[in-house]
Enzyme design. Sequence first.
Site, mmCIF file in Angstrom:
data_model
loop_
_atom_site.group_PDB
_atom_site.id
_atom_site.type_symbol
_atom_site.label_atom_id
_atom_site.label_comp_id
_atom_site.label_asym_id
_atom_site.label_seq_id
_atom_site.Cartn_x
_atom_site.Cartn_y
_atom_site.Cartn_z
ATOM 1 N N HIS A 94 1.149 -0.891 0.169
ATOM 2 C CA HIS A 94 -0.167 -0.667 -0.236
ATOM 3 C C HIS A 94 0.765 1.357 -0.075
ATOM 4 O O HIS A 94 0.683 1.791 -0.930
ATOM 5 C CB HIS A 94 -0.431 -0.238 0.913
ATOM 6 C CG HIS A 94 -2.200 -0.762 1.467
ATOM 7 N ND1 HIS A 94 -1.522 -2.148 2.691
ATOM 8 C CD2 HIS A 94 -2.608 -1.429 0.692
ATOM 9 C CE1 HIS A 94 -3.213 -2.888 2.305
ATOM 10 N NE2 HIS A 94 -3.692 -2.619 0.861
ATOM 11 N N LYS A 153 -15.792 -9.392 5.391
ATOM 12 C CA LYS A 153 -14.482 -9.713 6.037
ATOM 13 C C LYS A 153 -14.462 -9.869 7.833
ATOM 14 O O LYS A 153 -13.756 -10.535 8.724
ATOM 15 C CB LYS A 153 -13.234 -9.939 5.390
ATOM 16 C CG LYS A 153 -12.587 -9.091 4.653
ATOM 17 C CD LYS A 153 -12.074 -8.899 4.195
ATOM 18 C CE LYS A 153 -11.503 -7.385 3.659
ATOM 19 N NZ LYS A 153 -10.354 -8.114 2.111
ATOM 20 N N ARG A 167 -2.358 -6.362 -8.625
ATOM 21 C CA ARG A 167 -0.329 -7.191 -7.894
ATOM 22 C C ARG A 167 -1.325 -7.898 -8.906
ATOM 23 O O ARG A 167 -0.502 -8.008 -10.489
ATOM 24 C CB ARG A 167 -1.814 -7.961 -6.742
ATOM 25 C CG ARG A 167 -0.948 -6.710 -5.460
ATOM 26 C CD ARG A 167 -1.447 -7.516 -4.332
ATOM 27 N NE ARG A 167 -2.989 -7.243 -4.201
ATOM 28 C CZ ARG A 167 -4.158 -6.878 -3.020
ATOM 29 N NH1 ARG A 167 -2.835 -7.554 -1.743
ATOM 30 N NH2 ARG A 167 -4.966 -6.935 -3.584
ATOM 31 N N SER A 197 -2.155 -7.965 2.789
ATOM 32 C CA SER A 197 -2.853 -7.675 4.219
ATOM 33 C C SER A 197 -3.339 -9.248 4.800
ATOM 34 O O SER A 197 -2.649 -9.528 5.725
ATOM 35 C CB SER A 197 -4.006 -6.462 4.538
ATOM 36 O OG SER A 197 -3.450 -6.003 4.215
HETATM 37 P P1 ADP Z 1 -5.914 -5.873 0.433
HETATM 38 O O1 ADP Z 1 -6.315 -6.713 -0.922
HETATM 39 O O2 ADP Z 1 -4.408 -6.246 0.844
HETATM 40 O O3 ADP Z 1 -6.868 -6.564 1.522
HETATM 41 P P2 ADP Z 1 -6.876 -3.662 -0.099
HETATM 42 O O4 ADP Z 1 -8.445 -4.746 0.164
HETATM 43 O O5 ADP Z 1 -6.688 -2.694 1.571
HETATM 44 O O6 ADP Z 1 -6.324 -4.174 0.713
HETATM 45 O O7 ADP Z 1 -6.784 -3.349 -1.229
HETATM 46 C C1 ADP Z 1 -6.843 -2.151 -1.767
HETATM 47 C C2 ADP Z 1 -6.207 -1.439 -2.587
HETATM 48 O O8 ADP Z 1 -4.716 -1.707 -2.580
HETATM 49 C C3 ADP Z 1 -6.061 -2.601 -4.093
HETATM 50 O O9 ADP Z 1 -6.450 -1.612 -5.155
HETATM 51 C C4 ADP Z 1 -5.359 -3.007 -3.743
HETATM 52 O O10 ADP Z 1 -5.128 -3.972 -5.135
HETATM 53 C C5 ADP Z 1 -3.529 -2.528 -3.293
HETATM 54 N N1 ADP Z 1 -3.165 -3.670 -2.808
HETATM 55 C C6 ADP Z 1 -2.848 -4.167 -1.769
HETATM 56 N N2 ADP Z 1 -1.586 -4.399 -1.713
HETATM 57 C C7 ADP Z 1 -1.479 -3.949 -2.737
HETATM 58 C C8 ADP Z 1 0.412 -4.731 -3.122
HETATM 59 N N3 ADP Z 1 0.894 -5.472 -2.452
HETATM 60 N N4 ADP Z 1 0.605 -4.030 -4.607
HETATM 61 C C9 ADP Z 1 0.241 -3.056 -5.568
HETATM 62 N N5 ADP Z 1 -1.360 -2.913 -5.052
HETATM 63 C C10 ADP Z 1 -2.102 -3.552 -3.826
#
Ligand code: ADP
Length: 163
Positions: free
Chosen positions: A17, A41, A95, A133
Site C-alpha cells: 500500500h 470479512k 497485483r 494484508s
Molecule cells: P488487501 O487486498 O491486501 O486486503 P486492500 O483491500 O486494502 O488490500 O487494497 C486496497 C488497494 O491496494 C487495492 O487496489 C489493492 O489492489 C491494492 N494493493 C494492496 N496490496 C498491494 C500490493 N502489494 N501491490 C499493489 N497494490 C496493492
Amino acid sequence: MRTGLYPGTFDPITLGHIDIIRRASTLVDKLVIGIAINRDKGPLFSLDERVAMVEAECAAIAAESGIKIVAHPFDNLLITCAQEVGASVIVRGLRAVADFEYEYQMVGMNRAMNDEIETVFLMADAHYQAIASKLVKEICRLDGDISTFVSPRVARALKEKYR
Ligand code: ADP
C-alpha cells in the site's frame, strides 16, 4: 488542484500500500486514503486503529512529497465517496491477474454511474507486489517473520493483536 482517492480496507496498511501511495503522491496534489469501514470479512483492526496506522505511515510521504494526504473513513459507494471528497481520480493498486477481473468490473460499473472520475492503476515495485494484508495477518498469526511486508510500527501492532 487534483485530488485522488485511494480506497481499501488497510487491515493493516502494508509496504505494498505504501509503495502505491508513494507513487500516487507524484500524480496528485492531494491524496485521500479511503478506509472502508466494514466489509463482509470483518477487519482485524478497528477503524480507529486502521486510520491511526495509515496516518502514521503517510506522514513521512506527505512531508517528502509536499502533497496533502488524509485518511477518510467511508461506508458508502466508492463513487459517492469520490464525489464527496472532490476526487477526480480513483487510484487502485494492481497485483496479479487475479485483481484484474474484479477491478475491470468495478471500473465499468463506476463509469456507468459517473463518467467523469477516472480510475488509474499503479503497480507496486516487484519487491512488494505479492504482499496482501490477509496473508500478512496469517503469517503473523502463525508466528512467521513479517518484517519485509509491513513497517516496524505495523508489525508491532500485529504482534500485539495475536499475542
Ligand atoms: P488487501 O487486498 O491486501 O486486503 P486492500 O483491500 O486494502 O488490500 O487494497 C486496497 C488497494 O491496494 C487495492 O487496489 C489493492 O489492489 C491494492 N494493493 C494492496 N496490496 C498491494 C500490493 N502489494 N501491490 C499493489 N497494490 C496493492
